[in-house]
Scaffold this motif. Structure first.
Motif, short mmCIF file in Angstrom:
data_model
loop_
_atom_site.label_atom_id
_atom_site.label_comp_id
_atom_site.label_asym_id
_atom_site.label_seq_id
_atom_site.Cartn_x
_atom_site.Cartn_y
_atom_site.Cartn_z
N THR A 39 14.96 -15.83 23.95
CA THR A 39 13.95 -14.92 24.49
C THR A 39 14.46 -13.50 24.72
O THR A 39 13.68 -12.57 24.86
N LYS A 40 15.78 -13.36 24.79
CA LYS A 40 16.37 -12.03 25.01
C LYS A 40 17.30 -11.69 23.86
O LYS A 40 18.12 -12.51 23.45
N THR A 41 17.15 -10.46 23.38
CA THR A 41 18.01 -9.98 22.31
C THR A 41 18.53 -8.58 22.65
O THR A 41 17.92 -7.86 23.46
N ASN A 42 19.63 -8.22 22.05
CA ASN A 42 20.14 -6.86 22.20
C ASN A 42 20.79 -6.44 20.89
O ASN A 42 21.25 -7.31 20.11
N TYR A 43 20.80 -5.14 20.67
CA TYR A 43 21.28 -4.61 19.40
C TYR A 43 22.16 -3.38 19.63
O TYR A 43 21.94 -2.61 20.58
N ALA A 44 23.10 -3.19 18.74
CA ALA A 44 23.83 -1.93 18.72
C ALA A 44 22.85 -0.82 18.38
O ALA A 44 21.88 -1.03 17.63
N ASP A 45 23.10 0.35 18.92
CA ASP A 45 22.19 1.47 18.67
C ASP A 45 22.02 1.72 17.17
O ASP A 45 20.92 2.05 16.70
N SER A 46 23.09 1.56 16.42
CA SER A 46 23.05 1.84 14.99
C SER A 46 22.18 0.84 14.23
O SER A 46 21.81 1.09 13.07
N MET A 47 21.88 -0.30 14.87
CA MET A 47 21.13 -1.35 14.19
C MET A 47 19.70 -1.49 14.68
O MET A 47 18.92 -2.24 14.09
N LYS A 48 19.36 -0.79 15.74
CA LYS A 48 18.00 -0.92 16.28
C LYS A 48 16.98 -0.51 15.25
O LYS A 48 17.07 0.57 14.64
N GLY A 49 16.00 -1.36 15.04
CA GLY A 49 14.96 -1.10 14.06
C GLY A 49 15.32 -1.55 12.66
O GLY A 49 14.47 -1.56 11.78
N ALA A 80 17.78 -4.33 12.26
CA ALA A 80 18.30 -5.70 12.34
C ALA A 80 17.43 -6.54 13.26
O ALA A 80 16.87 -6.03 14.24
N THR A 81 17.33 -7.81 12.92
CA THR A 81 16.63 -8.76 13.77
C THR A 81 17.47 -10.02 13.88
O THR A 81 17.79 -10.64 12.87
N ILE A 82 17.80 -10.38 15.11
CA ILE A 82 18.55 -11.61 15.35
C ILE A 82 17.58 -12.67 15.86
O ILE A 82 16.66 -12.37 16.64
N SER A 83 17.78 -13.89 15.42
CA SER A 83 16.95 -15.00 15.86
C SER A 83 17.78 -16.27 15.82
O SER A 83 18.88 -16.28 15.27
N ARG A 84 17.24 -17.32 16.41
CA ARG A 84 17.96 -18.59 16.41
C ARG A 84 16.96 -19.73 16.35
O ARG A 84 15.82 -19.62 16.81
N ASP A 85 17.44 -20.84 15.83
CA ASP A 85 16.67 -22.07 15.79
C ASP A 85 17.52 -23.15 16.44
O ASP A 85 18.46 -23.67 15.82
N ASN A 86 17.22 -23.45 17.69
CA ASN A 86 18.03 -24.41 18.42
C ASN A 86 17.84 -25.84 17.92
O ASN A 86 18.67 -26.71 18.23
N THR A 87 16.80 -26.09 17.16
CA THR A 87 16.63 -27.43 16.59
C THR A 87 17.53 -27.63 15.38
O THR A 87 17.80 -28.77 15.00
N LYS A 88 17.98 -26.51 14.81
CA LYS A 88 18.85 -26.58 13.63
C LYS A 88 20.24 -26.02 13.90
O LYS A 88 21.05 -25.88 12.96
N ASN A 89 20.50 -25.66 15.16
CA ASN A 89 21.83 -25.11 15.52
C ASN A 89 22.23 -23.96 14.60
O ASN A 89 23.36 -23.90 14.10
N THR A 90 21.29 -23.06 14.40
CA THR A 90 21.52 -21.95 13.47
C THR A 90 21.05 -20.65 14.09
O THR A 90 20.01 -20.60 14.74
N VAL A 91 21.84 -19.61 13.85
CA VAL A 91 21.45 -18.26 14.24
C VAL A 91 21.36 -17.42 12.98
O VAL A 91 22.10 -17.63 12.02
#
Length: 119
Positions: free
Chosen positions: A56-66, A68-79
């Motif tokens: 539910t919470k994400t953070n990004y380096a300033d150079s990557m804002k807009g 990059a998108t980080i996400s995860r699937d905890n049912t698949k143990n994958t980010v």
């Protein structure tokens, strides 16, 4: 045995996109904060993005804002890390990490995946 296995890197032209994945095993994935770091040749390793245990919470380096998108699937143990509008300065080895909330630094690191932006 703990494993973080990154995939999805490769060669891309400026302005292009890549989707990175990191498959985790050997630990309780949904209790760890997950982050992506990168290290370019001759430069220090830097944080790219992070995501909380629930996603539910994400953070990004300033150079990557807009870009990059980080996400995860905890049912698949994958980010995941979606990278868009890539430029030459994004060329680096990208690493996936796992960190317990009580830790001051990542507990586990993957082996890295190379991203090369070139025309």
């Amino acid at each position: 045995q703990v494993q973080l296995v990154e995939s999805g890197g490769g060669l891309v032209q400026p302005g292009g996109s890549l989707s990175l994945s990191c498959a985790a095993s050997g630990f309780n994935f949904n209790t760890y904060v997950m982050r992506w770091y990168r290290q370019a040749p001759g430069k220090e390793r830097e944080l790219v993005a992070g995501i909380s245990q629930s996603g539910t919470k994400t953070n990004y380096a300033d150079s990557m804002k807009g870009r990059a998108t980080i996400s995860r699937d905890n049912t698949k143990n994958t980010v995941f890390l979606q990278l868009n509008s890539l430029n030459f300065e994004d060329t680096a080895v990208y690493y996936c990490t796992a960190q317990r909330p009580s830790s001051v630094r990542p507990d586990y690191w993957g082996q890295g995946t190379q991203v090369t932006v070139s025309s």
